[in-house]
Write a protein that holds these residues in place. Structure first.
Motif, PDB file in Angstrom:
ATOM      1  N   LEU A 257       0.727  -1.304   0.091  1.00 43.89           N
ATOM      2  CA  LEU A 257       0.217   0.284   0.398  1.00 43.89           C
ATOM      3  C   LEU A 257       0.538   0.906  -0.080  1.00 43.89           C
ATOM      4  CD1 LEU A 257      -2.720  -1.343   3.021  1.00 43.89           C
ATOM      5  CD2 LEU A 257      -2.781  -1.303   0.349  1.00 43.89           C
ATOM      6  N   ARG A 258       0.306   2.246  -0.066  1.00 45.21           N
ATOM      7  CA  ARG A 258       1.075   3.895  -0.524  1.00 45.21           C
ATOM      8  C   ARG A 258       1.003   4.224   0.604  1.00 45.21           C
ATOM      9  NH1 ARG A 258       3.332   5.918  -5.850  1.00 45.21           N
ATOM     10  NH2 ARG A 258       2.532   7.746  -4.526  1.00 45.21           N
ATOM     11  N   VAL A 259       1.825   4.524   1.527  1.00 47.45           N
ATOM     12  CA  VAL A 259       1.787   5.096   2.753  1.00 47.45           C
ATOM     13  C   VAL A 259       1.935   6.581   3.085  1.00 47.45           C
ATOM     14  CG1 VAL A 259       0.963   4.553   5.367  1.00 47.45           C
ATOM     15  CG2 VAL A 259       1.219   2.964   4.065  1.00 47.45           C
ATOM     16  N   LEU A 260       1.908   7.601   3.287  1.00 44.96           N
ATOM     17  CA  LEU A 260       2.986   8.920   3.980  1.00 44.96           C
ATOM     18  C   LEU A 260       2.067   8.959   5.482  1.00 44.96           C
ATOM     19  CD1 LEU A 260       3.767  11.674   3.261  1.00 44.96           C
ATOM     20  CD2 LEU A 260       1.220  12.352   3.850  1.00 44.96           C
ATOM     21  N   VAL A 261       3.016   9.183   6.016  1.00 45.31           N
ATOM     22  CA  VAL A 261       3.201   9.749   7.531  1.00 45.31           C
ATOM     23  C   VAL A 261       3.566  11.072   7.810  1.00 45.31           C
ATOM     24  CG1 VAL A 261       4.648   9.577   9.500  1.00 45.31           C
ATOM     25  CG2 VAL A 261       4.619   7.248   8.102  1.00 45.31           C
ATOM     26  N   VAL A 262       2.777  11.518   8.199  1.00 41.58           N
ATOM     27  CA  VAL A 262       3.235  12.891   8.346  1.00 41.58           C
ATOM     28  C   VAL A 262       3.323  13.737  10.123  1.00 41.58           C
ATOM     29  CG1 VAL A 262       1.270  15.658   8.987  1.00 41.58           C
ATOM     30  CG2 VAL A 262       0.756  13.712   7.068  1.00 41.58           C
ATOM     31  N   ASP A 263       4.706  14.050   9.956  1.00 42.17           N
ATOM     32  CA  ASP A 263       5.115  14.317  11.582  1.00 42.17           C
ATOM     33  C   ASP A 263       4.699  15.302  12.583  1.00 42.17           C
ATOM     34  OD1 ASP A 263       6.370  14.412  14.194  1.00 42.17           O
ATOM     35  OD2 ASP A 263       8.433  13.921  13.001  1.00 42.17           O
ATOM     36  N   LEU A 264       3.559  15.047  13.029  1.00 39.31           N
ATOM     37  CA  LEU A 264       3.457  16.820  13.564  1.00 39.31           C
ATOM     38  C   LEU A 264       3.512  17.100  15.215  1.00 39.31           C
ATOM     39  CD1 LEU A 264       0.842  18.233  12.156  1.00 39.31           C
ATOM     40  CD2 LEU A 264       0.245  17.325  13.645  1.00 39.31           C
ATOM     41  N   ASP A 265       5.158  16.412  15.359  1.00 37.19           N
ATOM     42  CA  ASP A 265       5.505  16.319  16.501  1.00 37.19           C
ATOM     43  C   ASP A 265       6.730  17.401  16.313  1.00 37.19           C
ATOM     44  OD1 ASP A 265       6.862  16.530  19.208  1.00 37.19           O
ATOM     45  OD2 ASP A 265       5.715  14.897  19.488  1.00 37.19           O
ATOM     46  N   PRO A 266       6.970  18.614  16.936  1.00 36.06           N
ATOM     47  CA  PRO A 266       8.229  19.207  16.794  1.00 36.06           C
ATOM     48  C   PRO A 266       9.738  18.561  17.617  1.00 36.06           C
ATOM     49  CG  PRO A 266       6.563  20.163  18.059  1.00 36.06           C
ATOM     50  CD  PRO A 266       6.164  19.238  17.652  1.00 36.06           C
ATOM     51  N   GLN A 267       9.150  16.876  17.808  1.00 39.35           N
ATOM     52  CA  GLN A 267      10.268  16.769  18.167  1.00 39.35           C
ATOM     53  C   GLN A 267      10.508  15.902  17.018  1.00 39.35           C
ATOM     54  OE1 GLN A 267      10.453  14.116  22.558  1.00 39.35           O
ATOM     55  NE2 GLN A 267       8.398  15.612  22.513  1.00 39.35           N
ATOM     56  N   GLY A 268       9.897  15.936  16.061  1.00 42.68           N
ATOM     57  CA  GLY A 268      10.293  15.156  15.052  1.00 42.68           C
ATOM     58  C   GLY A 268      10.485  14.000  15.656  1.00 42.68           C
ATOM     59  N   ASN A 269       9.953  12.656  16.390  1.00 38.10           N
ATOM     60  CA  ASN A 269      10.602  11.160  16.652  1.00 38.10           C
ATOM     61  C   ASN A 269      10.126  10.243  15.301  1.00 38.10           C
ATOM     62  OD1 ASN A 269      11.372  11.822  18.969  1.00 38.10           O
ATOM     63  ND2 ASN A 269       9.957  11.480  19.705  1.00 38.10           N
TER      64      ASN A 269
END
Ligand code: ADP
Ligand code: MG
Length: 323
Positions: free
Chosen positions: A69-81
């Motif tokens: 599957l085609r998957v996008l992760v959006v990192d919405l935490d300023p820590q950028g973990n």
């Protein structure tokens, strides 16, 4: 007789079990999972820190991508973990979700492919995002900037997983406005359910005023330690209150899961045969196989028809504030 005994013994060694798990994991990874009719946008939220949001986001995303599957992760935490765990550079100059939310940059300009996993992409977060919570306040459509950016993104995607910060501020609200589903990781420990009422109320508020499609679709038990009675008690309590939403797969406490991010990897590539990898593959399979629309459209509804909706909120709503 002696031969079969020997074989039994070999099968039962930890290494044999790990090898078996690896074969199973790799075999399953090759199998396809159903492609949703429309992109499923899933908000991974819990205002408690350290409950497994980021770990769940990146490992579920990698599991889905490994199934084709085609998957996008959006990192919405300023820590950028999440960015770190996916091996994505996120120093201050990297174009990031901050540019999208605050500067109105198109999402397509900041998406990066994840190296080790085909079909997996990431929008990184940089430390700039720490200021966004305040900067967003004075901007127009401050709650729906992420939703607009996602709507304008033209690349085909099966899943978008949004990794939220440990707060219920404007960043999390942007995620809740952008998604249809909320996934709540719950750590199997004392106080696990504290603050849950507050999160559920926020989901309800956003649903009522800004995003009618929003619902809690999935609850995932994380860091489950089968040896402790407490973990079993917490799991049972969560399953009683959220029968429909809780995935039957619980993620065990696993050293391999916690080691993977320091190598810029998910556990799926770091140690594909580990129980941690296998459990995230199973959880992702469950998530993908749940028919959209059937899965937990009512928060906390009881299977026996009891009015479950208010029960968990009432019970856990009183314990906010202790984190
Ligand atoms: P959050 O994003 O909610 O703050 P994280 O996903 O960063 O939580 O997890 C918190 C810590 O727990 C991290 O150090 C992570 O590596 C570790 N961790 C998460 N899940 C597991 C697990 N199943 N087994 C062992 N450690 C875990
Ligand atoms: Mg996190």
């Amino acid at each position: 007789m002696q031969d079969s005994e020997t074989v039994d013994q070999i099968d039962d060694t930890p290494i044999a079990r790990a090898a078996q798990a690896a074969v199973q994991a790799i075999g399953r990874a090759g199998e396809g999972l159903p492609r949703p009719a429309a992109t499923r946008v899933i908000v991974v939220a819990n205002q408690k820190g350290g409950v497994g949001k980021t770990t769940t986001t990146v490992n579920m995303a990698a599991s889905l991508a490994m199934h084709g599957l085609r998957v996008l992760v959006v990192d919405l935490d300023p820590q950028g973990n999440a960015s770190t765990a996916l091996g994505i550079d996120h120093h201050a100059e990297v174009p990031s979700i901050y540019d999208v939310l605050v500067e109105g940059k198109p999402l397509a300009d900041v998406v990066q492919p994840v190296h080790d996993v085909e079909g997996l992409f990431c929008v990184p977060a940089t430390i700039d995002l720490a200021g966004a919570e305040i900067e967003l306040v004075s901007l127009v459509a401050r709650e729906s900037r992420l939703q607009r950016a996602i709507a304008a993104y033209e690349q085909p995607l099966d899943y978008i997983l949004i990794d939220c910060p440990p707060s219920l501020g404007l960043l999390t609200v942007n995620a809740l406005v952008a998604g249809q589903e909320v996934m709540i990781p719950i750590q199997c420990e004392y106080y696990a359910l504290e603050g849950l009422g507050q999160l559920l109320r926020n989901v309800e508020l956003v649903r009522a005023h800004l995003n009618p499609a929003l619902h809690v679709s999935t609850i995932l038990l994380t860091m489950y330690d089968a040896r402790t009675r407490l973990a079993a008690q917490v799991a049972e309590e969560v399953r009683t209150h959220f029968q429909r939403e809780v995935l039957s797969t619980a993620i065990p406490r696993s050293v391999r899961i916690s080691e993977a991010p320091s190598y810029g990897q998910t556990v799926l590539t770091y140690d594909p045969g580990s129980t941690g990898a296998l459990s995230y593959l199973e959880a992702a399979r469950e998530l993908a196989l749940r028919a959209v629309g059937q899965s937990g459209s009512t928060v906390g509804q009881q299977r026996d028809g009891q009015p479950g909706h208010g029960a968990p909120m009432a019970q856990y709503g009183t314990t906010e504030g202790h984190q």
